[in-house]
Design an enzyme around this catalytic site. Structure first.
Site, PDB file in Angstrom:
ATOM      1  N   SER A   1       0.185  -0.756   0.136  1.00  0.00           N
ATOM      2  CA  SER A   1      -0.106  -0.115  -0.073  1.00  0.00           C
ATOM      3  C   SER A   1       0.998   1.253   0.494  1.00  0.00           C
ATOM      4  CB  SER A   1      -0.855  -0.031   1.191  1.00  0.00           C
ATOM      5  OG  SER A   1      -1.453   1.387   1.339  1.00  0.00           O
TER       6      SER A   1
ATOM      7  N   TYR B   1      -2.395  -1.600  10.528  1.00  0.00           N
ATOM      8  CA  TYR B   1      -2.584  -1.428   9.527  1.00  0.00           C
ATOM      9  C   TYR B   1      -0.993  -1.353   9.135  1.00  0.00           C
ATOM     10  CZ  TYR B   1      -3.636  -1.220   4.569  1.00  0.00           C
ATOM     11  OH  TYR B   1      -4.214  -1.082   3.024  1.00  0.00           O
TER      12      TYR B   1
END
Ligand code: NAD
Ligand code: MG
Length: 302
Positions: free
Chosen positions: A194, A207
């Site tokens: 990401s 995360y």
């Protein structure tokens, strides 16, 4: 070549206006969420993705294949000629059924293997079962992920921290560990990192930590397995319009403006991620391993 499908994602056009822009309606869901209940509906390439035979006869396992980025990869792989097994949580059966039908519509084999990736025994069983039912395994695509926004460190429980680590890192480790010995030379692993791997949001502490780990894992594993002729790469998306976000991945007040912070001023669509997953799975990327590729709407990876 088959006829063009609409919307035509191959016609030259302005990327700024190619897909919906904020504002978006409020639409809270509980995790993991149902993709087909989103407004507007994400584009996974159902009507647009056109295959060119780049994965003819390949056998792929895609986690998180029911929805979002994994669904877009599953559709693209089937249209490129691959047989596809998808994993998802049992509560996502409604989304998974649509994907199974879309794969079968291409005349490809579609295998549904629901189950919880936080469980090591299930991960081992998932890979073995996909390998057996597909009569081989050439492509492992780790897309499943957990993202639960919390504004304060004090609000991240040990249970949440554990679940995020298990889903995003441990499962990838268990799946790769089981898959690599079953894979032939030419096989590929694709992980999903990401922009958060490099530029973490304050609300996504646990995360973002896992996404940074996925980058290191990808590079280290690539170094280990290239001797067997297996390549390992990662895709690092920016804000993509998927149900991960309104089902707790963002604070709900961020959903109406989701994507407005990137230079393109809109979220990406899963269909815009799929071509990278195809490239990295296909022999076209034969000299590429240990790399991370951004799909970020203009926030380049460092
Ligand atoms: P999504 O909700 O459509 O996909 C995530 C999937 O993870 C779910 O469909 C679910 O099947 C799976 N999953 C979650 N917990 C699981 C568990 N315990 N066991 C089995 N499966 C489980 O959302 P998405 O945005 O397509 O997410 C796919 C990947 O893309 C994730 O790894 C996410 O971190 C990554 N990503 C998304 C964005 C974004 O903006 N949407 C940005 C960067 C990276
Ligand atoms: Mg889902």
């Amino acid at each position: 070549m088959s006829t063009r499908r609409e919307p035509n994602q191959y016609a030259m056009q302005n990327p700024l206006t190619q897909y919906p822009r904020p504002p978006f309606p409020d639409q809270p869901q509980s995790p993991p969420g149902i993709d087909q209940d989103m407004v507007p509906k994400p584009d996974h390439g159902e009507k647009s993705y056109q295959g060119f035979g780049r994965l003819e006869g390949r056998k792929a396992l895609i986690t998180g294949g029911d929805s979002g980025i994994g669904r877009a990869a599953a559709i693209a792989y089937a249209r490129e000629g691959a047989d596809v097994a998808i994993n998802y949580l049992p509560s996502e059966e409604r989304d998974a059924r649509q994907v199974i039908e879309l794969i079968e519509a291409e005349g490809r084999k579609a295998i549904a293997i629901p189950g919880d990736l936080k469980d090591e025994a299930f991960c081992v069983q998932l890979v073995r079962s996909a390998h057996e039912q597909l009569s081989g395994l050439d492509i492992l695509v780790n897309v499943a992920g957990k993202q639960e926004a919390q504004k304060d460190l004090a609000d991240i429980t040990t249970a949440q921290f554990d679940d995020t680590m298990k889903t995003n890192i441990y499962a990838m480790f268990w799946l790769c560990k089981t898959a690599v010995p079953l894979m032939p030379a030419g096989a590929t692993v694709i992980n999903t990192a990401s922009i958060q791997s490099y530029d973490p949001s304050a609300t996504l502490l646990d995360y973002a930590t896992t996404k940074a780990a996925i980058v290191a894992f990808t590079k280290a594993l690539a170094g280990q397995v290239i001797g067997k002729g297996i390549r390992v790469n990662a895709v690092a998306p920016g804000p993509i319009w998927t149900v991960l976000q309104p089902s707790g991945g963002q604070p709900q007040e961020k959903i109406p403006t989701f994507g407005s912070q990137v230079p393109m001023k809109r979220p990406g669509q899963p269909a815009e991620c799929a071509p990278l997953y195809v490239l990295l799975a296909s022999q076209e990327s034969s000299y590429i391993t240990g790399e991370v590729f951004g799909v970020t709407g203009g926030n380049p990876l460092p």
